[in-house]
Enzyme design. Sequence first.
Site, short mmCIF file in Angstrom:
data_model
loop_
_atom_site.label_atom_id
_atom_site.label_comp_id
_atom_site.label_asym_id
_atom_site.label_seq_id
_atom_site.Cartn_x
_atom_site.Cartn_y
_atom_site.Cartn_z
N THR A 22 -9.11 -11.57 23.80
CA THR A 22 -10.50 -12.21 24.18
C THR A 22 -10.47 -12.85 25.58
O THR A 22 -9.52 -13.49 26.04
CB THR A 22 -11.09 -13.24 23.20
OG1 THR A 22 -12.39 -13.69 23.64
CG2 THR A 22 -10.25 -14.30 22.87
N ILE A 23 -11.28 -12.35 26.61
CA ILE A 23 -11.34 -12.89 27.94
C ILE A 23 -11.70 -14.41 28.11
O ILE A 23 -11.56 -15.05 28.71
CB ILE A 23 -12.06 -12.04 28.90
CG1 ILE A 23 -13.62 -12.23 28.47
CG2 ILE A 23 -11.82 -10.53 28.84
CD1 ILE A 23 -14.63 -11.66 29.68
N ASP A 24 -12.43 -14.64 26.88
CA ASP A 24 -12.67 -16.01 26.83
C ASP A 24 -11.85 -17.10 26.39
O ASP A 24 -11.97 -18.32 26.55
CB ASP A 24 -14.03 -16.23 25.78
CG ASP A 24 -15.26 -15.41 26.01
OD1 ASP A 24 -15.55 -15.47 27.14
OD2 ASP A 24 -15.87 -14.81 25.27
N ARG A 62 -14.14 -8.36 33.65
CA ARG A 62 -13.26 -8.04 32.60
C ARG A 62 -12.70 -6.69 32.66
O ARG A 62 -11.95 -6.14 31.93
CB ARG A 62 -13.91 -8.29 31.14
CG ARG A 62 -15.23 -7.08 31.05
CD ARG A 62 -15.70 -7.62 29.59
NE ARG A 62 -16.33 -6.27 29.20
CZ ARG A 62 -17.57 -6.29 28.28
NH1 ARG A 62 -17.73 -7.50 27.89
NH2 ARG A 62 -18.02 -5.41 27.97
#
Length: 422
Positions: free
Chosen positions: A142-144, A301
């Site tokens: 997850t990029i978060d 992303r």
Amino acid sequence: MVKKNAFYAQSGGVSAVINASACGLIETARQYSSSIGKVYAGRNGIIGALMENLIDTSQESDDAIRALRHTPGGAFGSCRYKLKRLEGNKDEYERLIRVFKAHDIGYFFYNGGGDSQDTAYKVSQIGDRLGYPVVCIGIPKTIDNDLAVTDNSPGFGSVAKYVAVSVREAALDVLSMALTSTKVFILEVMGRHAGWIAAASGLAAMQAGDAPHIILFPEIPFNEDQFLRKVNSSVKDYGYCVIVASEGVRNEVGQFLSAMSAQQDAFGHAQLGGLAPFLAQIVKEKLGYKYHWAVSDYLQRSARHIASQVDVEQAYQVGKAAVELAVKGENAVMPIIIRTSQDPYRWEIGSTALKNVANVEKKLPQNFITQEGFGITQAAHSYLAPLIDGEDYPPYKHGLPVYVQLKNIPVEKKLKETFILT
């Protein structure tokens, strides 16, 4: 041990390094050919399993699989599709098991965030109930950076690097023209509930007065008066103001500033967008400064050309570890990244139970945010800086990066019945 095939799927928003995890998984599975048969990938994520649209990765050459390591996007297709609750909604899970059974699949590798780990956990339960046990291993992505337990999430380090670099470069541009032109620049970044990506922009600053001058976090309620005072003082003190705003910024009653009416995405989350122009309009109306704004959106992303070397290696290693855990007999677990040393930065791969990460969000700690609420602390800087370290450039030809496009040869369907997505 009876040899079984494996199913791998990519889930949710992709990243610059999710294919590196696929590379690590497929290359390692080929080394364990005595335990794992073919690796089938889901065309468009978990939907590929439900629709029995499987891809035979054994038809891809070693060179093609190796090239996944430096190729962004999702090589097999991803999706935003969350399976329904297990209780009272067994149809989807029973369909998965029927497909797995038809194709002799005994391993399920799900590459995604918290929702995806929840799915993998549920599949591990339903398989036992239906008399067809499946080894389910989650692979973090997850990029978060909001997955629990793991020190950080593959995909985040490269986004953090992209945002920090973009802010440093854009700030130099704005500063060059600030006397007679733009004085306020706003960059909107991803981050619905957690401000990790926005926080990473703080790495761009080398000394006091450097951009970003204001970071807006989902964890800190937006106060318009305080915001405008900070914008104004930054322009007065430095001649310009650079703002990085997380899309998930909320007002003091908890409403998203950027929520678009009542629209929702496939996971049932509010559809966000438009925060940067919203903030720009406030600046124009209340302060009168000329502004520009940008939304990094998919660029942040997908930017494999500036990926973090640390991120690429960690993404590969969690894919590799997923296979190793499965072959060892582990089930319902996810490989995690453990930070073993801060200075020098060192890390290793461990594991945790899927139930510990399923649907759990890790937010930015309060001690990572400055007291005034517009910047990052030294603690945050120390945590973030190693994650963007190093470069891992893809090969270039004629000035452009060379990325692989797999053949993605389909597996022949075996079930007569079709499945209708609802």
